[in-house]
Design a protein around this motif. Structure first.
Motif, PDB file in Angstrom:
ATOM      1  N   LEU A 147      34.616  36.668  50.932  1.00 13.57           N
ATOM      2  CA  LEU A 147      35.170  37.797  50.178  1.00 13.57           C
ATOM      3  C   LEU A 147      36.235  38.523  50.990  1.00 13.57           C
ATOM      4  N   MET A 148      36.001  38.699  52.266  1.00  8.59           N
ATOM      5  CA  MET A 148      36.971  39.415  53.103  1.00  8.59           C
ATOM      6  C   MET A 148      38.290  38.672  53.207  1.00  8.59           C
ATOM      7  N   ALA A 152      39.857  34.669  43.320  1.00  8.92           N
ATOM      8  CA  ALA A 152      38.809  34.296  44.269  1.00  8.92           C
ATOM      9  C   ALA A 152      37.870  35.471  44.512  1.00  8.92           C
ATOM     10  N   VAL A 153      38.438  36.661  44.649  1.00 10.92           N
ATOM     11  CA  VAL A 153      37.618  37.864  44.820  1.00 10.92           C
ATOM     12  C   VAL A 153      36.692  38.036  43.619  1.00 10.92           C
ATOM     13  N   ALA A 154      37.253  37.883  42.426  1.00 14.71           N
ATOM     14  CA  ALA A 154      36.454  38.057  41.207  1.00 14.71           C
ATOM     15  C   ALA A 154      35.300  37.057  41.147  1.00 14.71           C
ATOM     16  N   LEU A 155      35.578  35.792  41.466  1.00 15.26           N
ATOM     17  CA  LEU A 155      34.532  34.770  41.434  1.00 15.26           C
ATOM     18  C   LEU A 155      33.417  35.100  42.418  1.00 15.26           C
ATOM     19  N   LEU A 156      33.793  35.477  43.627  1.00 22.22           N
ATOM     20  CA  LEU A 156      32.794  35.782  44.650  1.00 22.22           C
ATOM     21  C   LEU A 156      31.934  36.985  44.249  1.00 22.22           C
ATOM     22  N   LEU A 157      32.567  37.981  43.666  1.00 22.07           N
ATOM     23  CA  LEU A 157      31.808  39.146  43.212  1.00 22.07           C
ATOM     24  C   LEU A 157      30.886  38.777  42.055  1.00 22.07           C
ATOM     25  N   ARG A 191      29.491  36.039  41.685  1.00 30.17           N
ATOM     26  CA  ARG A 191      28.383  35.262  42.236  1.00 30.17           C
ATOM     27  C   ARG A 191      27.483  36.101  43.163  1.00 30.17           C
ATOM     28  N   GLY A 192      27.823  37.390  43.312  1.00 32.41           N
ATOM     29  CA  GLY A 192      26.944  38.279  44.057  1.00 32.41           C
ATOM     30  C   GLY A 192      27.337  38.568  45.489  1.00 32.41           C
ATOM     31  N   ALA A 193      28.602  38.374  45.860  1.00 28.89           N
ATOM     32  CA  ALA A 193      29.038  38.648  47.231  1.00 28.89           C
ATOM     33  C   ALA A 193      28.824  40.110  47.591  1.00 28.89           C
TER      34      ALA A 193
END
Length: 274
Positions: free
Chosen positions: A66-67, A77-82, A84-86
């Motif tokens: 995420l960072m 990419a940020v949206a996908l990771l969030l 998925r629970g990042a």
């Protein structure tokens, strides 16, 4: 990892089906997921996550996927990771969150998404920097504006007591200085050394920032903790240095011209003898 970084999804699928290690790391500690996030390869990221990649794995700097996605402005990419629970508030070795690194790099769209998902606007790193402080220090005006629009503390201070205005002045980022002042930043705020924004700008020769601060009413006689009116002293020293340099140049030029004239005279005398 190279396949993930470059988004070669079919190659990745073959490798994973053959038992490739999902959590293998490069010399810098990057996993395939972190590399894919770094490059914004969303399809590759989704495949890795579907196969069980560690969402919170970190590289040697302590960066999660995420960072690195936020730092590089890879919004999808940020949206996908969030999704998925990042962890929004995961921190690197310096204590930076995804929002702080995005702000420091002026990645406004990524910042907005992080804030929409609940990122802590006032989170601080190990040195006490908030996202606003980093954005101001680096002159990321749009990032500063977004953070202020979302309610960031104008007078937040790092461990040395430095505000966003002082940092912007120190770095000579005039647009950021103007924006912070327009939003009500304290013109005479001081850090732990007693430096105001004007003193900081003067010490580092940021003349445009000095002019703006003076136009807005900054105290020309403000003193630091040592009792010195550094704003005037620093500017005078700069002007003296410029004058000395100009005089030295003139002196050197005159000497060089005299030497040249003497040499020409010698050559003329020699020519007459011949």
């Amino acid at each position: 990892m190279g396949a993930a970084q470059n988004g070669h999804v079919e190659s990745m699928r073959v490798l994973l089906d053959r038992g490739a290690d999902l959590e293998a790391k490069s010399n810098d500690g990057y996993t395939a997921l972190i590399w894919a996030a770094y490059s914004g390869q969303v399809e590759a990221m989704a495949l890795l996550l579907d196969r069980g990649a560690d969402l919170e794995a970190k590289n040697k700097n302590g960066d999660t996927a995420l960072m690195v996605a936020a730092r590089n402005g890879k919004v999808e990419a940020v949206a996908l990771l969030l999704d998925r629970g990042a962890d929004l508030e995961a921190k690197d070795k310096d204590g930076n969150t995804a929002l702080i690194v995005a702000a420091g790099n002026g990645k406004v769209e990524a910042m907005a998404l992080l804030l929409d998902r609940g990122a802590d606007l006032e989170a601080k790193n190990n040195d006490g920097y908030t996202a606003l402080l980093w954005a101001a220090r680096n002159g990321k005006v749009e990032a500063v504006a977004l953070l202020l629009d979302r309610g960031a503390d104008l007078e937040a201070k790092n461990k040395n007591g430095t505000t966003a205005l002082i940092w912007a002045a120190y770095s000579g980022h005039v647009e950021a200085v103007a924006l912070l002042l327009d939003r009500g930043a304290d013109l005479e705020a001081k850090n732990k050394d007693g430096y105001t924004a004007l003193i900081r700008a003067a010490r580092w020769g940021k003349v445009e920032a000095m002019a703006l601060l003076l136009d807005r009413g900054a105290d020309l006689e403000a003193k630091d903790n040592a009792g010195c009116a550094k704003a005037l002293a620093a500017k005078q020293a700069e002007m003296d240095a410029q004058a000395d340099a100009a005089q030295a140049y003139r002196t050197a030029t005159v000497a060089a011209m005299a030497a040249l004239e003497a040499r020409v005279k010698q050559l003329e005398d020699l020519a007459q003898l011949l």
